[in-house]
Motif scaffolding. Sequence first.
Motif, short mmCIF file in Angstrom:
data_model
loop_
_atom_site.label_atom_id
_atom_site.label_comp_id
_atom_site.label_asym_id
_atom_site.label_seq_id
_atom_site.Cartn_x
_atom_site.Cartn_y
_atom_site.Cartn_z
N PHE A 1 -68.51 -9.01 -36.23
CA PHE A 1 -69.29 -8.25 -35.25
C PHE A 1 -68.60 -6.92 -34.94
CE2 PHE A 1 -71.35 -12.32 -34.26
CZ PHE A 1 -72.65 -11.91 -34.09
N CYS A 2 -67.28 -6.96 -34.81
CA CYS A 2 -66.53 -5.72 -34.52
C CYS A 2 -66.64 -4.73 -35.67
CB CYS A 2 -65.08 -6.04 -34.24
SG CYS A 2 -64.79 -6.81 -32.65
N TRP A 3 -66.64 -5.22 -36.91
CA TRP A 3 -66.77 -4.31 -38.05
C TRP A 3 -68.14 -3.64 -38.08
CZ3 TRP A 3 -62.95 -2.03 -39.85
CH2 TRP A 3 -61.73 -2.65 -40.02
N ALA A 4 -69.16 -4.31 -37.55
CA ALA A 4 -70.48 -3.67 -37.46
C ALA A 4 -70.42 -2.44 -36.55
CB ALA A 4 -71.51 -4.66 -36.94
N PHE A 5 -69.53 -2.46 -35.58
CA PHE A 5 -69.33 -1.31 -34.71
C PHE A 5 -68.42 -0.27 -35.36
CE2 PHE A 5 -66.19 0.49 -31.73
CZ PHE A 5 -67.00 1.40 -31.07
N TYR A 6 -67.34 -0.71 -35.98
CA TYR A 6 -66.32 0.21 -36.46
C TYR A 6 -66.70 0.96 -37.73
CZ TYR A 6 -62.56 -0.59 -33.20
OH TYR A 6 -61.79 -0.59 -32.09
N ILE A 7 -67.41 0.38 -38.64
CA ILE A 7 -67.67 1.05 -39.92
C ILE A 7 -68.42 2.37 -39.73
CG2 ILE A 7 -68.92 0.85 -42.10
CD1 ILE A 7 -67.87 -2.02 -42.24
N PRO A 8 -69.53 2.42 -38.98
CA PRO A 8 -70.17 3.74 -38.78
C PRO A 8 -69.31 4.69 -37.94
CG PRO A 8 -71.68 1.98 -38.20
CD PRO A 8 -70.36 1.36 -38.43
N GLY A 9 -68.60 4.16 -36.95
CA GLY A 9 -67.76 5.00 -36.10
C GLY A 9 -66.60 5.61 -36.86
N LEU A 10 -65.98 4.82 -37.73
CA LEU A 10 -64.88 5.36 -38.53
C LEU A 10 -65.36 6.38 -39.53
CD1 LEU A 10 -62.64 2.23 -39.14
CD2 LEU A 10 -62.19 4.17 -37.65
N GLY A 11 -66.59 6.22 -40.01
CA GLY A 11 -67.16 7.25 -40.88
C GLY A 11 -67.27 8.58 -40.16
N ASN A 12 -67.73 8.54 -38.90
CA ASN A 12 -67.81 9.76 -38.09
C ASN A 12 -66.42 10.35 -37.85
OD1 ASN A 12 -70.56 9.36 -37.82
ND2 ASN A 12 -70.41 8.45 -35.79
N LEU A 13 -65.48 9.50 -37.46
CA LEU A 13 -64.14 9.97 -37.13
C LEU A 13 -63.43 10.56 -38.34
CD1 LEU A 13 -61.83 10.13 -35.03
CD2 LEU A 13 -61.14 7.87 -35.80
N LEU A 14 -63.46 9.86 -39.46
CA LEU A 14 -62.76 10.35 -40.65
C LEU A 14 -63.41 11.61 -41.22
CD1 LEU A 14 -61.90 6.97 -42.37
CD2 LEU A 14 -60.41 8.45 -41.03
N GLY A 15 -64.73 11.71 -41.14
CA GLY A 15 -65.41 12.93 -41.59
C GLY A 15 -65.02 14.13 -40.75
N THR A 16 -64.93 13.95 -39.45
CA THR A 16 -64.54 15.04 -38.57
C THR A 16 -63.07 15.42 -38.79
OG1 THR A 16 -66.12 14.27 -36.92
CG2 THR A 16 -64.41 15.76 -36.16
N MET A 17 -62.22 14.40 -38.99
CA MET A 17 -60.81 14.69 -39.24
C MET A 17 -60.62 15.43 -40.55
SD MET A 17 -59.12 11.11 -37.91
CE MET A 17 -57.57 11.41 -38.70
N ARG A 18 -61.35 15.05 -41.58
CA ARG A 18 -61.23 15.73 -42.86
C ARG A 18 -61.67 17.19 -42.76
NH1 ARG A 18 -65.22 14.07 -47.34
NH2 ARG A 18 -66.37 15.55 -46.11
#
Length: 129
Positions: free
Chosen positions: A69-86
């Motif tokens: 359940f937590c990964w359902a939250f984290y996968i899209p959020g980490l995509g946003n975070l890593l894209g912005t960091m890159r």
Amino acid sequence: MANVIIYLLASIGTGVQVYGAVTNNLWWSPGGPLPTIGLIGVMLMGLGTAWGAIKGSSSAWIVFIGALFCWAFYIPGLGNLLGTMRASIAMGKLSFASLDVYLPLLAPALLIVASYTSLMNGPMGKSED
């Protein structure tokens, strides 16, 4: 007992971030029902941690389901975070020494360890039949 400590650290770390997402304090968190799904996952992980600490039995299945359940939250959020960091690194606005930028990655790293531990002790573990 080491598993309980791993589960506890992961549930506290993810709980803080999911609470921040539910209260709209995280800019990188996904919208919609995903923070609520993550909150359910954190509660399941906390329940599994408590079950393992009190009963001493394997609570890996409960923690593993909560981690999903937590990964359902984290996968899209980490995509946003890593894209912005890159993009920030490419523009020169962010260095590799910026600890406050990489601090949000600590809870997902703990979740990776807890997911692996619960997977190896629960669904992929040896059956005692």
